[in-house]
Scaffold this motif. Structure first.
Motif, PDB file in Angstrom:
ATOM      1  N   ALA A 113       0.853  -1.211   0.000  1.00 15.76           N
ATOM      2  CA  ALA A 113       0.000   0.000   0.000  1.00 15.76           C
ATOM      3  C   ALA A 113       0.877   1.245   0.000  1.00 15.76           C
ATOM      4  CB  ALA A 113      -0.922  -0.004   1.222  1.00 15.76           C
ATOM      5  N   ARG A 114       1.945   1.224   0.790  1.00 17.59           N
ATOM      6  CA  ARG A 114       2.867   2.385   0.835  1.00 17.59           C
ATOM      7  C   ARG A 114       3.515   2.595  -0.535  1.00 17.59           C
ATOM      8  NH1 ARG A 114       7.501   1.396   4.831  1.00 17.59           N
ATOM      9  NH2 ARG A 114       7.809   3.642   4.757  1.00 17.59           N
ATOM     10  N   GLU A 115       3.970   1.517  -1.134  1.00 17.61           N
ATOM     11  CA  GLU A 115       4.713   1.624  -2.401  1.00 17.61           C
ATOM     12  C   GLU A 115       3.859   2.215  -3.512  1.00 17.61           C
ATOM     13  OE1 GLU A 115       5.666  -2.500  -2.545  1.00 17.61           O
ATOM     14  OE2 GLU A 115       7.554  -2.284  -1.436  1.00 17.61           O
ATOM     15  N   TYR A 116       2.620   1.738  -3.642  1.00 20.36           N
ATOM     16  CA  TYR A 116       1.773   2.243  -4.735  1.00 20.36           C
ATOM     17  C   TYR A 116       1.207   3.625  -4.426  1.00 20.36           C
ATOM     18  CZ  TYR A 116       2.253  -1.989  -7.449  1.00 20.36           C
ATOM     19  OH  TYR A 116       2.776  -3.002  -8.205  1.00 20.36           O
ATOM     20  N   ALA A 117       0.991   3.920  -3.133  1.00 16.59           N
ATOM     21  CA  ALA A 117       0.571   5.286  -2.786  1.00 16.59           C
ATOM     22  C   ALA A 117       1.704   6.252  -3.121  1.00 16.59           C
ATOM     23  CB  ALA A 117       0.225   5.372  -1.300  1.00 16.59           C
ATOM     24  N   SER A 118       2.923   5.832  -2.836  1.00 16.36           N
ATOM     25  CA  SER A 118       4.091   6.692  -3.117  1.00 16.36           C
ATOM     26  C   SER A 118       4.275   6.876  -4.622  1.00 16.36           C
ATOM     27  CB  SER A 118       5.355   6.075  -2.510  1.00 16.36           C
ATOM     28  OG  SER A 118       5.197   5.980  -1.094  1.00 16.36           O
ATOM     29  N   LEU A 119       4.131   5.787  -5.395  1.00 14.50           N
ATOM     30  CA  LEU A 119       4.257   5.920  -6.855  1.00 14.50           C
ATOM     31  C   LEU A 119       3.161   6.843  -7.390  1.00 14.50           C
ATOM     32  CD1 LEU A 119       5.609   5.128  -9.544  1.00 14.50           C
ATOM     33  CD2 LEU A 119       4.019   3.172  -9.670  1.00 14.50           C
ATOM     34  N   ASP A 120       1.969   6.780  -6.811  1.00 14.00           N
ATOM     35  CA  ASP A 120       0.877   7.639  -7.312  1.00 14.00           C
ATOM     36  C   ASP A 120       1.189   9.106  -7.032  1.00 14.00           C
ATOM     37  OD1 ASP A 120      -2.629   8.151  -6.974  1.00 14.00           O
ATOM     38  OD2 ASP A 120      -1.583   7.436  -8.751  1.00 14.00           O
ATOM     39  N   ILE A 121       1.775   9.371  -5.857  1.00 20.59           N
ATOM     40  CA  ILE A 121       2.146  10.762  -5.532  1.00 20.59           C
ATOM     41  C   ILE A 121       3.292  11.218  -6.437  1.00 20.59           C
ATOM     42  CG2 ILE A 121       3.070  12.288  -3.736  1.00 20.59           C
ATOM     43  CD1 ILE A 121       1.678  10.419  -1.660  1.00 20.59           C
ATOM     44  N   ILE A 122       4.314  10.375  -6.554  1.00 20.81           N
ATOM     45  CA  ILE A 122       5.495  10.718  -7.389  1.00 20.81           C
ATOM     46  C   ILE A 122       5.062  11.005  -8.828  1.00 20.81           C
ATOM     47  CG2 ILE A 122       7.572   9.713  -8.452  1.00 20.81           C
ATOM     48  CD1 ILE A 122       7.964   8.174  -5.771  1.00 20.81           C
ATOM     49  N   SER A 123       4.124  10.186  -9.338  1.00 25.96           N
ATOM     50  CA  SER A 123       3.737  10.311 -10.770  1.00 25.96           C
ATOM     51  C   SER A 123       2.551  11.248 -10.970  1.00 25.96           C
ATOM     52  CB  SER A 123       3.367   8.932 -11.316  1.00 25.96           C
ATOM     53  OG  SER A 123       2.208   8.441 -10.633  1.00 25.96           O
ATOM     54  N   GLU A 124       2.112  11.903  -9.869  1.00 27.15           N
ATOM     55  CA  GLU A 124       0.960  12.838  -9.930  1.00 27.15           C
ATOM     56  C   GLU A 124      -0.285  12.150 -10.494  1.00 27.15           C
ATOM     57  OE1 GLU A 124       2.861  16.042 -12.183  1.00 27.15           O
ATOM     58  OE2 GLU A 124       3.176  17.158 -10.315  1.00 27.15           O
ATOM     59  N   GLY A 125      -0.553  10.952  -9.896  1.00 33.01           N
ATOM     60  CA  GLY A 125      -1.822  10.285 -10.189  1.00 33.01           C
ATOM     61  C   GLY A 125      -1.799   9.386 -11.409  1.00 33.01           C
ATOM     62  N   ARG A 126      -0.687   8.666 -11.644  1.00 37.00           N
ATOM     63  CA  ARG A 126      -0.617   7.799 -12.841  1.00 37.00           C
ATOM     64  C   ARG A 126      -0.350   6.337 -12.480  1.00 37.00           C
ATOM     65  NH1 ARG A 126       3.764   9.344 -16.274  1.00 37.00           N
ATOM     66  NH2 ARG A 126       4.704  10.743 -14.734  1.00 37.00           N
ATOM     67  N   ALA A 127      -0.454   5.969 -11.193  1.00 36.91           N
ATOM     68  CA  ALA A 127      -0.066   4.617 -10.754  1.00 36.91           C
ATOM     69  C   ALA A 127      -1.211   3.620 -10.903  1.00 36.91           C
ATOM     70  CB  ALA A 127       0.391   4.649  -9.299  1.00 36.91           C
ATOM     71  N   ALA A 128      -0.820   2.384 -11.231  1.00 40.00           N
ATOM     72  CA  ALA A 128      -1.783   1.267 -11.284  1.00 40.00           C
ATOM     73  C   ALA A 128      -1.080   0.020 -10.789  1.00 40.00           C
ATOM     74  CB  ALA A 128      -2.303   1.061 -12.698  1.00 40.00           C
ATOM     75  N   TRP A 129      -1.813  -0.833 -10.083  1.00 35.85           N
ATOM     76  CA  TRP A 129      -1.270  -2.072  -9.507  1.00 35.85           C
ATOM     77  C   TRP A 129      -1.849  -3.264 -10.231  1.00 35.85           C
ATOM     78  CZ3 TRP A 129      -3.568  -4.382  -4.407  1.00 35.85           C
ATOM     79  CH2 TRP A 129      -2.979  -5.623  -4.155  1.00 35.85           C
ATOM     80  N   ASN A 130      -0.983  -4.024 -10.932  1.00 35.15           N
ATOM     81  CA  ASN A 130      -1.416  -5.282 -11.521  1.00 35.15           C
ATOM     82  C   ASN A 130      -1.257  -6.342 -10.434  1.00 35.15           C
ATOM     83  OD1 ASN A 130      -2.142  -7.353 -13.339  1.00 35.15           O
ATOM     84  ND2 ASN A 130       0.024  -7.796 -13.725  1.00 35.15           N
ATOM     85  N   LEU A 131      -2.385  -6.800  -9.913  1.00 33.06           N
ATOM     86  CA  LEU A 131      -2.402  -7.748  -8.800  1.00 33.06           C
ATOM     87  C   LEU A 131      -2.249  -9.152  -9.364  1.00 33.06           C
ATOM     88  CD1 LEU A 131      -5.225  -7.898  -6.084  1.00 33.06           C
ATOM     89  CD2 LEU A 131      -4.251  -9.924  -7.113  1.00 33.06           C
TER      90      LEU A 131
END
Ligand SMILES: Cc1cc2nc3c(=O)[nH]c(=O)nc-3n(C[C@H](O)[C@H](O)[C@H](O)COP(=O)(O)O)c2cc1C
Length: 458
Positions: A113-131
């Protein structure tokens, strides 16, 4: 016959494996043999995909050596950890979505959860998680588990896992941080929520130490094909990758997924279906076939056999006569759809072992189109207009060459046909894909999940 599901196509660029999806692509004269450990290669590929307005960049993953032939012929045994790489690529891109793969079997919900929240902040809302639940048996050894968990156990964990991750992303409300210098108050305690999860796999009371992602939640992607995989996708996924070798099976899959998703009050704009697609195209079919043959000729039989062994669930085929039939295989809990396809090709269509590994090294069971630019465009449009796909996860056999070829010769034709209309525009990945931004569950209601109650303590 179902009809087109979306106004225009979603196009993903599946750029794993360094030099491309063809297993022998690293041997191609144009290939950079350092690609799987060369950030510059991925920067070039990312900029190419973004320049041609692909919606997403996708990196697959498994915590194991990949295509491990143990004889030294496999060109992609090592590769970047995808989240780490995506964080770097976020800094050299502004628009394209960043889909990274992480395993619910071999990670913990809190850190993911931390990793993808951080990627979303870093990328200004472009993150997606392939589960993924990970089908590679070797992962268990690498992570020190006594054995690879059974399929049902992996999905039981995955169902709780995603509920926890999404609950953690809601720890802080969007406006939890007034940072009032005058009063000295940084955050509003009433907008901080502790997740209390009691399930059969996980039991925790947790608060995420990353603020709420710009998208609310990064986009959820799933690619399971089994009964459990499809059900998880129907309940939670907003983008579904799938390996469908032909239009008929793709239509059946799309209808099945819509039926399952409707049981969770999720209708097809909420779930974007992207089959994997490998394209070999040219001005003529002859030119396209030459591109295939050039790569096929680079496959060493020993490697082809080891790759086929891996794909059928790790059974040793090294003593097979490559011009002979595939021997009957013992049962396996490996990738269900891919195994079924190989058995159909071998036992129903009569492909010999060499033909099997040549077929599977080009696409690993995904749809493959070989033809002129016009013919390939026609088939892509047919899949889209029939409702079999909302777009595709493009799997370039050779990178960056065939990504460039597709971008310069197929995408313009799809634009001309009115089915690919993407223009550059600011905003998050969700906004561009037309996906809802999830409400903060603690602000709206208590949440009952698949495995237990989520409560929040103010
Ligand atoms: C386009 C696509 C990409 C995939 N990427 C991964 C991946 O990165 N890692 C992985 O373990 N499985 C990956 N898979 C496999 C699925 O996630 C899933 O593990 C497999 O289909 C088995 O699903 P099942 O267990 O529901 O049968 C991918 C499948 C597709 C169609």
């Amino acid at each position: 016959m179902p009809s087109q599901r979306r106004e225009h196509m979603v196009m993903g660029a599946y750029v794993s494996y360094g030099t491309g999806h063809h297993a022998a692509s690293w041997r191609h004269p144009a290939s950079d043999t350092t690609a799987t450990r060369n950030l510059g290669h991925y920067v070039e590929v990312t900029r190419l995909a973004e320049q041609h307005l692909f919606d997403t960049l996708f990196l697959s993953d498994a915590p194991a050596v990949f295509n491990d032939d143990r004889a030294g012929f496999g060109g992609r045994v090592t590769f970047f950890e995808p989240l780490t790489l995506m964080s770097a690529l976020a800094m050299v891109s502004q628009d394209i979505g960043l889909v990274a793969t992480s395993s619910t079997t071999y990670k913990e919900p809190y850190n993911l959860a931390r990793e993808y929240a951080s990627l979303d902040i870093i990328s200004e809302g472009r993150a997606a998680w392939n589960l993924v639940t990970t089908s590679k048996q070797a992962a268990a050894r690498n992570l020190g588990l006594p054995s690879h968990p059974a399929h049902a156990e992996r999905y039981r964990r995955a169902n709780e896992f995603i509920d926890i991750v999404q609950g953690l992303w809601d720890t802080w409300e969007d406006d939890a941080f007034p940072a009032d210098k005058a009063k000295g108050r940084f955050y509003d305690p009433a907008k901080r929520h502790e997740l209390r999860h009691r399930g059969s796999v996980f039991s925790l009371d947790a608060e995420l130490n990353v603020s709420r992602p710009p998208q609310g939640h990064p986009v959820i992607v799933q690619a399971g094909s089994s009964e459990a995989g499809r059900e998880l996708a129907a309940r939670t996924a907003e983008m579904v990758f799938t390996a469908q070798p032909d239009l008929e099976s793709a239509l059946v899959f799309a209808k099945d997924l819509d039926r399952r998703a409707s049981r969770y009050a999720r209708l097809n704009p909420d779930v974007i279906i992207l089959p994997g697609l490998t394209v070999y195209a040219g001005t003529t079919e002859k030119e396209a076939r030459e591109k295939v043959e050039e790569l096929q000729s680079l496959i060493r039989p020993e490697f082809g056999l080891s790759m086929l062994s891996d794909l059928v669930g790790g059974f040793d085929l090294s003593s097979c006569d490559i011009e002979g039939p595939l021997p009957r295989l013992p049962p396996s809990n490996a990738n269900t759809s891919r195994r079924a396809l190989i058995e159909r090709l071998a036992y129903d269509e009569g492909l010999n072992v060499r033909q099997l590994y040549e077929r599977m090294t080009t696409s690993r069971g995904h749809m493959t189109l070989i033809g002129s630019y016009d013919a390939v465009t026609d088939e892509i449009v047919r899949w889209f207009e029939s409702g079999a796909a909302d777009g595709f996860n493009i799997m370039p056999p050779l990178l960056p060459e065939s990504l460039g070829d597709f971008s310069e010769n197929i995408l313009p034709r799809l634009r001309h046909r009115g089915v690919f209309k993407r223009r550059y525009r600011p905003g998050t990945l969700r906004e561009k894909l037309g996906l809802r931004r999830p409400e903060n569950r603690y602000v709206t209601q208590n949440v009952t999940t698949s495995e237990g109650e989520h409560h929040h303590a103010r």
